[in-house]
Design a protein around this motif. Structure first.
Motif: not given
Length: 312
Positions: A94-99, A101-107
Motif C-alpha cells: 500500500l505504501i509503495v502504491a501511494l508513493l 501515485f504521488v510520483l505520477g501526479l507530480g510528473l
C-alpha cells in the motif's frame, strides 16, 4: 569249396552294424536338437512377453501424456487464480502504491506546466531578449518607486515644516490617485493601439487580455475609444457588440495608453501575446509609440457604499 566263410545265423554283419548304428545316431541327434529347442523356448517366450509388455507400457504412456499435461495446466490456472483472488495486499505494498501515485501526479503536473510554457520554448532569440529586457525594466521601475517613497519618508522626517511638506505630498498623492481612478485627465509618453475587426471576431475577453497585458507592463492610464478604463471596469457583450462599463463601443478599437513605450510595445508583441491572438482571429492590431498621449476621458467619482477610510 568256396573261400567264403559261412555266416552264422543271429550274428550281425558289419553292414547290419552300420545300419543299426546310423538310425540310433540320427535319432539321438534329433532328440538333442529337440531338447535344445525346448530348452530355448521358455527364454524366448519370456523375452517376447517382456517386449510386448514394454510396447504396451509405451503405448499407454504416449496416450496418457496429454491427460497429464492438461491436468497440470489446469492445476497451474487454478493456482494462478488462487494467487490473484482474493487480493492479498500488505502494508508495504500500500505504501509503495501511494508513493507511485504521488510520483505520477507530480510528473503529470510537471508535464502540464511545461506545456503551458510551450509558447516561450518556440520563441525566437530576439523575442526572448526582448522579454528579458522588459522584466529588467519592470524591476528597475519598482526600484525607482521604492527609492521615491524612501525619499519622501526622509523628507517628512527631516523637514522643518513637516505640516507643509505633508500637505504637498498629500496633494501629489491625490493627483496620482485621481489618474488611477480616472477622475482627472492625464498626459505623457505611451503608445496607440488600434484594432481593426471587420468580421466581428474580436470578443470582449480579447480586449480584456490586452488591458491586462498593458497593466502588467506598467500602464498608468488607459482609454478605449471614449471610455476611461480603470481598476473596476468590466467588459460585456459579444463580437461586434462590445460594452465597457455599460457603454457600447465599436470597431476599430483605439487604445490610448500612458506609460513607458519601451515596456508597453513588447508586452503586446510577445509570442502568443495579444497581437498574435488577434491575428489568428483575422483582426489587425497596430502599435505605434508616441511621446505625448492625452487621456481625456473621465469617470465620475462615486462614493463607496460600505468602505470608509480607516485613517484618523
Amino acid at each position: 569249396m568256396s573261400d567264403q566263410q559261412p555266416t552264422r545265423t543271429g550274428e550281425p554283419t558289419r553292414e547290419d552294424e552300420k545300419t543299426t548304428e546310423n538310425p540310433v545316431t540320427g535319432q539321438d541327434r534329433a532328440d538333442r536338437q529337440n531338447e535344445t529347442h525346448e530348452s530355448d523356448r521358455p527364454e524366448q517366450r519370456e523375452r517376447e512377453n517382456e517386449q510386448e509388455e514394454q510396447e504396451e507400457q509405451d503405448a499407454q504412456g504416449e496416450q496418457g501424456v496429454p491427460g497429464v499435461q492438461a491436468q497440470e495446466e489446469l492445476t497451474g490456472r487454478q493456482r494462478l487464480i488462487a494467487g490473484l483472488w482474493p487480493p492479498r495486499v500488505s502494508r508495504a505494498q500500500l505504501i509503495v502504491a501511494l508513493l507511485l501515485f504521488v510520483l505520477g501526479l507530480g510528473l503529470a503536473i510537471q508535464v502540464r506546466s511545461t506545456s503551458d510554457n510551450s509558447a516561450l520554448r518556440g520563441a525566437r532569440q530576439e523575442d526572448l531578449v526582448r522579454i528579458l529586457d522588459e522584466l529588467d525594466d519592470r524591476t528597475a521601475r519598482l526600484e525607482d518607486e521604492k527609492q521615491r517613497l524612501e525619499d519622501q519618508r526622509t523628507e517628512l522626517e527631516t523637514s522643518s515644516d513637516q505640516a507643509e511638506e505633508a500637505r504637498k505630498q498629500t496633494q501629489e498623492k491625490e493627483r496620482q490617485l485621481g489618474i488611477l481612478a480616472g477622475t482627472v485627465a492625464a498626459e505623457g509618453p505611451g503608445i496607440n493601439l488600434t484594432i481593426d475587426d471587420g468580421s466581428g471576431a474580436v470578443e470582449p475577453d480579447m480586449l480584456l487580455d490586452a488591458i491586462q497585458e498593458l497593466r502588467a507592463a506598467g500602464a498608468e492610464a488607459i482609454q478605449v475609444n471614449d471610455v476611461r478604463v480603470v481598476a473596476d471596469s468590466y467588459f460585456s457583450g459579444s463580437g461586434g457588440d462590445i460594452e465597457i462599463d455599460g457603454k457600447k463601443i465599436g470597431a476599430p478599437y483605439r487604445f490610448k495608453v500612458i506609460g513607458k513605450p519601451q515596456d508597453l510595445e513588447p508586452a503586446l508583441n510577445i509570442p502568443g501575446g495579444v497581437v498574435q491572438t488577434l491575428e489568428k482571429e483575422q483582426a489587425t492590431a497596430t502599435v505605434t509609440r508616441s511621446e505625448k498621449i492625452v487621456v481625456a476621458a473621465l469617470r465620475r467619482a462615486e462614493r463607496p457604499d460600505y468602505a470608509r477610510s480607516s485613517s484618523r
